[in-house]
Design an enzyme around this catalytic site. Sequence first.
Site, mmCIF file in Angstrom:
data_model
loop_
_atom_site.group_PDB
_atom_site.id
_atom_site.type_symbol
_atom_site.label_atom_id
_atom_site.label_comp_id
_atom_site.label_asym_id
_atom_site.label_seq_id
_atom_site.Cartn_x
_atom_site.Cartn_y
_atom_site.Cartn_z
ATOM 1 N N HIS A 131 -65.130 23.968 -17.493
ATOM 2 C CA HIS A 131 -66.039 23.337 -16.530
ATOM 3 C C HIS A 131 -66.207 21.836 -16.781
ATOM 4 O O HIS A 131 -66.675 21.122 -15.899
ATOM 5 C CB HIS A 131 -67.401 24.052 -16.498
ATOM 6 C CG HIS A 131 -68.298 23.801 -17.668
ATOM 7 N ND1 HIS A 131 -68.596 24.765 -18.604
ATOM 8 C CD2 HIS A 131 -69.006 22.715 -18.045
ATOM 9 C CE1 HIS A 131 -69.440 24.276 -19.494
ATOM 10 N NE2 HIS A 131 -69.703 23.031 -19.176
ATOM 11 N N ASP A 161 -63.782 30.112 -19.864
ATOM 12 C CA ASP A 161 -64.276 28.747 -19.693
ATOM 13 C C ASP A 161 -63.711 27.814 -20.758
ATOM 14 O O ASP A 161 -64.421 26.992 -21.327
ATOM 15 C CB ASP A 161 -65.812 28.708 -19.714
ATOM 16 C CG ASP A 161 -66.345 27.388 -19.164
ATOM 17 O OD1 ASP A 161 -65.583 26.671 -18.488
ATOM 18 O OD2 ASP A 161 -67.519 27.057 -19.433
ATOM 19 N N SER A 241 -71.092 20.351 -23.956
ATOM 20 C CA SER A 241 -70.076 21.318 -23.519
ATOM 21 C C SER A 241 -68.702 20.958 -24.085
ATOM 22 O O SER A 241 -68.251 19.824 -23.949
ATOM 23 C CB SER A 241 -69.977 21.334 -21.996
ATOM 24 O OG SER A 241 -71.082 21.961 -21.430
#
Length: 499
Positions: A131, A161, A241
Amino acid sequence: MSKRQFFLGMLMAALIGGVVALAGVNFLLKPQSASSFDEKQQASFVNLLGGENFTVPDGINFVAAAQVVTPAVVHVKSQIAYTPRTGRDPIQEFFGFPDPRERQNPGGAMPMSSGSGVIISPDGYIVTNNHVIDGATKIDISLENNKRYEATLVGTDPTTDLALLKIDANNLPFVRFGDSDQTSIGEWVLAVGNPFDLNSTVTAGIISAKARNIGILQGVENNLQIESFLQTDAVVNPGNSGGALVNLAGELIGINTAIATRTGTFSGYSFAVPSTLVKKVMDDLMKYGAVQRGLLGVNIQSVSPELADLLNKTFPVEQGVYIGGVNENSAGKEAGLQEGDIIIAVDGRQVNNVAMLQEMVARKRPGDQVEVEYIRDGKTKKVTATLKNFSGDTNIIKREVPKSYAFEGVQFEDLKESQKEQLNISGGAVIKMNGNEDWRRAGARNGFIITSVIADNGRSRINNAQELIDFLSDHQGEEIVVLGMFPDGTEYYFELELN
């Protein structure tokens, strides 16, 4: 006749067909010779204090682990294409870029995604979250020492992911893979990343839980998502992230991916993809260009009092995985598994819930065998199952990796054979990543297939990327019309002045 009149006069004929190919050559992805990141990490532990004999100092010591890891955690900044997204999950991914509803300014600057990544080999391979780079037209990497690189996207896996990037560099500091299976609840860990663009931020916490499913990846890739997160209370925020979760030996045990929050910022818990799964996905992306998923082919639910009440059953165990159905021609069917069986272990390791089972099987490839221990009619049994892929066989599927070329910040690829057949065209050049502002403003978008170009001397059909690069190089300083189509077959053209 003006140039514009000439271009428009040629447009109707040009839209009939043709395919463009591009060739230039700033870079060309080649198959990698290393069989796994184990081999790459054995090359040289340039980031380890004291080399391979490094040990954790007596007592709780965060300093040594931070010194080991921080130089190998990078800042990932991506220019993001304007792709619509709908809705948000209560468990927020930390994308680091604006809400999709705010990304509607085609004439302005492209929105940016800001996240983190972890160097996992001295020759420039980097793991991050999918992402963080999803929809990116350009990916920039900044190291702790402020060196900057433009990254190439090797491959992605939306089901976990995760994404693998590559920069053109050598002798880089890197983080050694640890064994997330050996982590314990209550164990100290560090999270390293770039929250709110605060580079090289280190926070500490403990492992709060393991094999946690939070429902953040629902609906991706034929519902083959894998959620078996490590849960920690180390503080992470938007921008973390793709960053590293490490133990006190400086070993990578997870990739920070999500936070549980109602505000969009840290509210007490964060979640990381365990390193055993990360390593398998990265090895697959490097070797095959696509993740190889071995499947049992069974419909499953975690054993619970609620499920027992729903099925009006009494389960012989309090924890395990209930088989609600077995697919035809599946590994489970051929191994003899049946509806109503309760799986309690795989390869000798206890299985308490769906997340644990999915993670253990996801580490395998089609053709691999697993020993499944289960309970049927109150009796414990074991069976060996040979895992299959989504197509129902044991083949390893390699992704078709077309040649990739670059011209003034725009990357092009030859059109795949499958795309030629689908669109009924003979060739073309695909815009892979568009980091050129002039091209973007003219209307160029990722995935657009260039089939023809028009200049003062007439129309030229493009069969491959090399032809397109040659054409662009020969017409510098001229106005051209670029013709082609999007992947769904919609025809489109745009005018462009080559500088």
